[in-house]
Design an enzyme around this catalytic site. Structure first.
Site, PDB file in Angstrom:
ATOM      1  N   ASP A 154      15.493  -5.557 -14.803  1.00 40.57           N
ATOM      2  CA  ASP A 154      15.874  -3.642 -14.585  1.00 40.57           C
ATOM      3  C   ASP A 154      16.171  -3.356 -16.174  1.00 40.57           C
ATOM      4  O   ASP A 154      16.573  -3.843 -16.752  1.00 40.57           O
ATOM      5  CB  ASP A 154      17.111  -3.981 -13.916  1.00 40.57           C
ATOM      6  CG  ASP A 154      17.759  -4.590 -12.454  1.00 40.57           C
ATOM      7  OD1 ASP A 154      17.438  -6.007 -12.101  1.00 40.57           O
ATOM      8  OD2 ASP A 154      18.193  -3.849 -11.842  1.00 40.57           O
TER       9      ASP A 154
ATOM     10  N   HIS B 178      15.446  -8.074  -4.884  1.00 35.33           N
ATOM     11  CA  HIS B 178      16.170  -7.513  -5.577  1.00 35.33           C
ATOM     12  C   HIS B 178      17.939  -7.058  -4.911  1.00 35.33           C
ATOM     13  O   HIS B 178      18.019  -7.181  -3.787  1.00 35.33           O
ATOM     14  CB  HIS B 178      15.770  -5.752  -5.520  1.00 35.33           C
ATOM     15  CG  HIS B 178      17.029  -5.235  -6.897  1.00 35.33           C
ATOM     16  ND1 HIS B 178      16.643  -4.815  -7.858  1.00 35.33           N
ATOM     17  CD2 HIS B 178      18.084  -4.219  -5.973  1.00 35.33           C
ATOM     18  CE1 HIS B 178      17.458  -4.181  -8.272  1.00 35.33           C
ATOM     19  NE2 HIS B 178      18.118  -3.399  -7.555  1.00 35.33           N
TER      20      HIS B 178
ATOM     21  N   HIS C  35      21.697  -7.532 -13.234  1.00 42.89           N
ATOM     22  CA  HIS C  35      21.730  -7.440 -14.989  1.00 42.89           C
ATOM     23  C   HIS C  35      21.733  -8.485 -15.838  1.00 42.89           C
ATOM     24  O   HIS C  35      22.021  -8.650 -16.990  1.00 42.89           O
ATOM     25  CB  HIS C  35      21.751  -6.478 -15.168  1.00 42.89           C
ATOM     26  CG  HIS C  35      21.570  -5.166 -14.402  1.00 42.89           C
ATOM     27  ND1 HIS C  35      22.048  -4.003 -15.055  1.00 42.89           N
ATOM     28  CD2 HIS C  35      20.917  -4.799 -13.738  1.00 42.89           C
ATOM     29  CE1 HIS C  35      21.384  -2.532 -14.227  1.00 42.89           C
ATOM     30  NE2 HIS C  35      21.104  -3.678 -13.613  1.00 42.89           N
TER      31      HIS C  35
ATOM     32  N   ASN D 106      16.985   1.432 -12.447  1.00 46.35           N
ATOM     33  CA  ASN D 106      17.686   2.086 -12.943  1.00 46.35           C
ATOM     34  C   ASN D 106      17.459   2.767 -14.264  1.00 46.35           C
ATOM     35  O   ASN D 106      17.225   3.157 -15.404  1.00 46.35           O
ATOM     36  CB  ASN D 106      18.580   0.918 -14.045  1.00 46.35           C
ATOM     37  CG  ASN D 106      19.650  -0.141 -12.836  1.00 46.35           C
ATOM     38  OD1 ASN D 106      18.744  -0.556 -12.575  1.00 46.35           O
ATOM     39  ND2 ASN D 106      20.341   0.450 -12.198  1.00 46.35           N
TER      40      ASN D 106
ATOM     41  N   HIS E  39      18.171  -7.172  -9.850  1.00 49.25           N
ATOM     42  CA  HIS E  39      19.898  -6.129  -9.378  1.00 49.25           C
ATOM     43  C   HIS E  39      21.419  -6.322 -10.323  1.00 49.25           C
ATOM     44  O   HIS E  39      21.721  -5.619 -10.434  1.00 49.25           O
ATOM     45  CB  HIS E  39      20.393  -6.288  -7.828  1.00 49.25           C
ATOM     46  CG  HIS E  39      21.375  -5.625  -7.358  1.00 49.25           C
ATOM     47  ND1 HIS E  39      21.459  -4.246  -7.186  1.00 49.25           N
ATOM     48  CD2 HIS E  39      22.317  -6.265  -7.093  1.00 49.25           C
ATOM     49  CE1 HIS E  39      22.480  -4.309  -7.481  1.00 49.25           C
ATOM     50  NE2 HIS E  39      23.156  -5.350  -6.934  1.00 49.25           N
TER      51      HIS E  39
ATOM     52  N   HIS F 282      18.904   2.053  -5.550  1.00 49.72           N
ATOM     53  CA  HIS F 282      18.624   2.757  -6.006  1.00 49.72           C
ATOM     54  C   HIS F 282      17.374   3.561  -6.465  1.00 49.72           C
ATOM     55  O   HIS F 282      17.846   4.937  -6.711  1.00 49.72           O
ATOM     56  CB  HIS F 282      19.131   3.053  -7.692  1.00 49.72           C
ATOM     57  CG  HIS F 282      20.527   2.320  -8.760  1.00 49.72           C
ATOM     58  ND1 HIS F 282      21.761   2.934  -7.421  1.00 49.72           N
ATOM     59  CD2 HIS F 282      20.946   1.576  -8.572  1.00 49.72           C
ATOM     60  CE1 HIS F 282      22.689   2.443  -8.538  1.00 49.72           C
ATOM     61  NE2 HIS F 282      22.319   1.780  -9.130  1.00 49.72           N
TER      62      HIS F 282
END
Ligand SMILES: [Fe+2]
Ligand SMILES: [Fe+2]
Length: 259
Positions: free
Chosen positions: A8, A150, A177, A40, A175, A68
């Protein structure tokens, strides 16, 4: 072939880090193809045309997304534009724009990138990723198949690794991070990691300003997302591919970029 995959990419700090590090790594590791997760990418949530162009111009070849995806309205036209190397999870509703996988010819090899989203601990309901990926693999084939997976729950993530072991070249988690310490080639030859980790501000909470995020936990109130500043933690994996869709190796690459 050598395939580089960034987890991400968080906001402007993440994009700037990609611009700085990708040209260096392309030379250092002889990269043939680069993928980045853009969940992101723009202001910490979603994708805009400008932010997408920034990482494509920096040398990213194909861009994936996640929960997102729909945060910025302009993503609809970006996903409808078949010229753009942008995909979204394949197990979203079939009513939404875009596609969940893409085939790309790189010299003599056909590469397929598939994007999937998990069902466990996610805000929305999605179609079954295990069934959808099997359907895609029944219908399409390639020399190298990379899956951006993800998802949140580690059990769901490792089970996808087992589901696809021997059928694809790599299953790469995104996802959460935070990179996990389980990069490995599974017994049937599929490279796997539960999470690659982000490209985002190091002293943060998943890329968000740590003071704001911490206050939210202490006061038990929602907080307004704000991207952190400072040095950027770059997390990526380097996959070396072998014969018959298998991976020879997977290596987690980590570097801190200061500006
Ligand atoms: Fe996400
Ligand atoms: Fe994310």
């Amino acid at each position: 072939m050598k395939i580089l995959f960034f987890g991400d990419v968080v906001g402007r700090p993440g994009r700037e880090a990609i611009k700085k590090i990708l040209p260096q790594w392309q030379k250092k590791y002889n990269i043939d193809f680069t993928i980045a997760n853009a969940d992101n990418l723009a202001h910490g949530k979603g994708i805009t045309e400008n932010s997408l162009n920034e990482i494509l111009e920096a040398g990213v070849d194909l861009v994936t997304s996640g929960d997102h995806t729909w945060s910025k309205k302009e993503v609809n036209s970006l996903l409808e534009n078949k010229e753009l190397p942008l995909i979204r999870p394949a197990n979203f509703s079939d009513k939404v724009p875009g596609k969940g996988y893409r085939l790309v010819q790189v010299r003599t090899k056909k590469i397929m990138v598939i994007n999937l989203i998990g069902q466990t601990f996610m805000k929305h309901e999605y179609d079954n990723p295990f069934k959808i990926v099997s359907k895609i693999l029944d219908e399409e084939d390639a020399d190298i198949i990379i899956v951006d997976w993800h998802a949140e729950a580690t059990a769901e993530k490792i089970c996808m690794g087992w589901h696809l072991d021997g059928k694809v070249t790599a299953v790469l988690g995104t996802h959460t991070h935070v990179p996990t310490a389980d990069a490995q080639v599974l017994p049937q030859g599929t490279a796997y990691i539960t999470d690659v980790g982000m490209v985002g501000p190091k002293d943060s909470s998943l890329g968000a300003n740590k003071e704001v995020a911490l206050e939210g936990f202490i006061k038990q109130t929602p907080f307004k997302y704000k991207i952190a500043t400072g040095p950027v933690q770059v997390n990526a994996v380097l996959i070396e591919t072998g014969k018959d869709k298998k991976a020879k190796s997977i290596e987690l690459l980590q570097e801190v970029v200061a500006f």
